[in-house]
Each structure stands twice: as structure tokens, then as C-alpha cells.
Scaffold this motif. Sequence first.
Motif, short mmCIF file in Angstrom:
data_model
loop_
_atom_site.label_atom_id
_atom_site.label_comp_id
_atom_site.label_asym_id
_atom_site.label_seq_id
_atom_site.Cartn_x
_atom_site.Cartn_y
_atom_site.Cartn_z
N LEU A 1 0.85 -1.21 0.00
CA LEU A 1 0.00 0.00 0.00
C LEU A 1 0.88 1.25 0.00
N ASP A 2 1.99 1.21 0.75
CA ASP A 2 2.92 2.35 0.75
C ASP A 2 3.46 2.60 -0.66
N LEU A 3 3.79 1.53 -1.36
CA LEU A 3 4.30 1.68 -2.72
C LEU A 3 3.22 2.26 -3.65
N LEU A 4 2.00 1.81 -3.48
CA LEU A 4 0.90 2.34 -4.30
C LEU A 4 0.71 3.84 -4.05
N ALA A 5 0.78 4.24 -2.78
CA ALA A 5 0.61 5.66 -2.46
C ALA A 5 1.75 6.49 -3.06
N GLU A 6 2.94 5.93 -3.02
CA GLU A 6 4.11 6.63 -3.58
C GLU A 6 3.95 6.81 -5.09
N VAL A 7 3.52 5.75 -5.75
CA VAL A 7 3.37 5.78 -7.20
C VAL A 7 2.19 6.69 -7.61
N ARG A 8 1.17 6.74 -6.79
CA ARG A 8 0.04 7.66 -7.06
C ARG A 8 0.55 9.10 -7.12
N GLU A 9 1.40 9.45 -6.14
CA GLU A 9 1.97 10.80 -6.11
C GLU A 9 2.81 11.06 -7.35
N ARG A 10 3.61 10.05 -7.69
CA ARG A 10 4.55 10.22 -8.80
C ARG A 10 3.84 10.42 -10.13
N PHE A 11 2.76 9.70 -10.35
CA PHE A 11 2.12 9.74 -11.67
C PHE A 11 0.75 10.43 -11.67
N ARG B 1 -19.32 0.98 5.59
CA ARG B 1 -19.21 1.94 6.71
C ARG B 1 -18.00 2.84 6.62
N GLN B 2 -17.29 2.79 5.50
CA GLN B 2 -16.12 3.68 5.34
C GLN B 2 -16.38 4.59 4.13
N PRO B 3 -15.65 5.68 4.02
CA PRO B 3 -16.04 6.69 3.03
C PRO B 3 -15.54 6.51 1.60
N ARG B 4 -14.64 5.57 1.35
CA ARG B 4 -14.13 5.42 -0.03
C ARG B 4 -15.13 4.67 -0.90
N PRO B 5 -15.12 4.96 -2.21
CA PRO B 5 -15.95 4.15 -3.11
C PRO B 5 -15.49 2.69 -3.11
N VAL B 6 -16.40 1.81 -3.47
CA VAL B 6 -16.11 0.38 -3.43
C VAL B 6 -16.38 -0.24 -4.80
N ALA C 1 -7.40 -1.02 -4.94
CA ALA C 1 -6.71 -2.16 -4.33
C ALA C 1 -7.73 -3.01 -3.58
N GLU C 2 -7.44 -4.30 -3.56
CA GLU C 2 -8.39 -5.24 -2.94
C GLU C 2 -8.21 -5.32 -1.43
N VAL C 3 -9.34 -5.53 -0.76
CA VAL C 3 -9.29 -5.84 0.66
C VAL C 3 -9.92 -7.23 0.82
N VAL C 4 -9.25 -8.10 1.57
CA VAL C 4 -9.77 -9.47 1.69
C VAL C 4 -10.27 -9.80 3.09
N ASP C 5 -9.96 -8.91 4.04
CA ASP C 5 -10.28 -9.22 5.43
C ASP C 5 -10.98 -8.01 6.06
N PRO C 6 -12.13 -8.24 6.72
CA PRO C 6 -12.84 -7.10 7.32
C PRO C 6 -11.95 -6.30 8.26
N ARG C 7 -10.96 -6.94 8.88
CA ARG C 7 -10.08 -6.23 9.82
C ARG C 7 -9.12 -5.28 9.11
N ASP C 8 -9.00 -5.44 7.78
CA ASP C 8 -8.08 -4.58 7.02
C ASP C 8 -8.80 -3.47 6.24
N LEU D 1 -7.47 -0.03 7.05
CA LEU D 1 -6.11 0.11 6.52
C LEU D 1 -6.14 0.39 5.01
N VAL D 2 -6.82 -0.46 4.25
CA VAL D 2 -6.83 -0.30 2.79
C VAL D 2 -7.54 1.00 2.40
N ALA D 3 -8.65 1.30 3.09
CA ALA D 3 -9.39 2.52 2.76
C ALA D 3 -8.59 3.78 3.13
N GLY D 4 -7.65 3.63 4.03
CA GLY D 4 -6.79 4.76 4.38
C GLY D 4 -5.81 5.11 3.27
N TYR D 5 -5.62 4.18 2.33
CA TYR D 5 -4.70 4.40 1.22
C TYR D 5 -5.42 4.52 -0.14
#
Length: 343
Positions: free
Chosen positions: A157-167, A209-214, A173-180, A183-187
Motif C-alpha cells: 500500500l505504501d508503494l501504491l501511495a508513492e506511485v500515485r503521487e509520482r504519476f 461503513r467507510q467513506p471510499r468508493p467500493v 486495491a483489494e481488501v480481503v479481510d474485514p479487519r483490514d 487500513l486499505v481505505a486509508g490508502y
Amino acid sequence: MAAVSNGDASLIIVMSPTAAPGDLERLVERLRTSGAGVEVAGRAPRAVLVASGEPGAVPSLPWEAFPGVERALSLTTPFRFVSRDYHPERTIVRVGGVPLGPGGFTVIAGPCAVESREQLGAAAGAVKAAGAAILRGDAFKPRTSPYSFQGLGRAGLDLLAEVRERFGLPFVAEVVDPRDVELVAGYADLVRIGSRNMSNFTLLAEAGRQPRPVMLKRGFTATIEEWLDAAEYIYKEGNEQIVLCERGIRTFEPRTRNTLDISAVPLAQSLSHLPVVVDPSHASGHRSLVAPLTLAALAVGADGVMIDVHPEPESALVDGPQALTPVEFAALMERVRALAAVR
Ligand code: PEP
Ligand code: MN
């Protein structure tokens, strides 16, 4: 199919020829008490009862267990908020700054999995240059075998965020576990629920229950109604920004990874106001089929596609055989632009 009205409930009850006097009247009374409109055709004992109304007005009771009932048929579609009856205008979902919905054809592209900074950077640079609007790349992979590469997790996820800035490319990105989910929506700009998790109702509710599109992929054994019911789980928690993704269903055909259900695109669009995209890569499993299926998706009216692109498919840790090279992807984008101009 089009005759089924979403959201509203209706019920047909066929009475048995051996129904006792009073059985029909008791059913009519029961349904009218809860607010349903009831009409009766034919005569007792062989009568047919038709009830309709708002969902709560036609309760889902075990009607065939009532005395005198031969058959009961519920025509209610359980999904309501995602239906077009509820929301006749088609929805545009915003991913980062990118609109995804009617009037456009949004191309999402990138590697199946994030493997390294070099791999992700090369893929992102290539898909951006060719005209993709959103990057894909997973940090968590739902693999059939527990021994296969599972993704880089937070580091991915850190790499994805870095590359988002760059380009300047928003990413999914996929989330597979309700506990994550947090975390994933934060990125991610678009949080994806994969085919294997379409019926993971805890995960769907968390994503609601989180604000990002799904993005909600269709389960590979799911009917279109089950897919829309799954979307309803997300919507009903308060998240209205949902993108449906048709990614092929499992059939008897072994030559493709799945069978792309192209008819699901206009059908889902007619039943639901949500945008529908196609994943030709996971649908087919073969690089050679990705371009024709992308063009089919565009022609049939899909709102976008999501395509696997890898800078070096032969060294991909996941799904190499279906990944396009940057050169193949750029050539496909030319064809997409040509066909989009006449759609
Ligand atoms: C994917 O898009 O990487 C993926 C795992 O797809 P699906 O959930 O459709 O199998
Ligand atoms: Mn994949």
C-alpha cells in the motif's frame, strides 16, 4: 426479467384444489392486515391470489406451509437502494478525481499484484502514458492456494501511495479481510471486494461503513441478483459509491479461466443505477483474449474496464499469462479510442 419490479414486493399464491372453505379468506385477511393490495382470480378452491405493495407489506412468510396453499411464488427482488426503480438516473462514482459512470469509458490498468517499487513504477508509467485513468495493483491477494504469493500487505500500500503521487493516478486495491478495511481505505481511492468475497457479508458491511468508493466484483458462481443483493449490503450501511465489476463466471468451458457474461453488463445496468465495468483479464485468463473482450465491453455499453498490465509478464508473481505488456496495452488503447469515438 424486465417485468420484475425492483424494490416492490409481489407474491402469487396458487390455492390447492383440496383447500378447505375459509383458507383463501384467511390468507387474504393476513396479507391485507400487513398493508398489501390483494386480488383474487378464479374461484375457490382453485383460486390464485396476487398480492403486492411496499416490501414490508408483503411479508416473507413460509406461505406454502399455510393450509390450502399449493404453491407460492415471490417476485420480490430484495435489493432496493441499488435498484433503478429507487434511483432512475444512473450513478457516476468519483474515484480520486476520476468520474466513472455513464457517458464515459474509464480504463483501469496495472499489475494484478504489487511486487516491487520497480515493477509498480514501470507499470504505472506505462499505463498512464497510454491513457489509463486509474491504476490497479493489489497489496493483499486472495489466492486459491495458501502457498501462493499473498501480497506485500502494508508495504504494498505504501508503494501504491508513492506511485500515485509520482504519476497522479488514483488507485484501486483489494481488501480481503474485514479487519483490514480501515487500513486499505486509508490508502486506496477505490476499495475492491473480490469475486471470492462477494458473499462475505461482514466484509461488505465494513466496506459500507467507510467513506471510499467500493468496487464489487461478481462472485464467479453468483447470479446477477445475488451480486446486486451483495451491493445492497454495502449501500444500506451508507456508502452509495459502488462500482459493479463483471469478471466472468465459472462454466463448463475449460479453455478460458472463466466465461465473460457480457449480457450481465446491460442487464445489471437496467436493474441497477450503479456503474458496471468489465475485467477481461480475469474473465479470460489469456492475454490474447483481453483486447477483443475489452472492445466487446465497450461496444456493449460498459462504463469501463480493468485490465492486468505487467512490465514483464513472464516474471509476474501472479497471473502472468493474462497480463498485457505495456506495448500491447498501448495498442489496445488506440483501438479503444477509435471505437469509443463511434459508440
Ligand atoms: C483480481 O482482480 O486481482 C482478482 C483477484 O480478481 P477476482 O476477484 O475477480 O478473481
Ligand atoms: Mn489476478
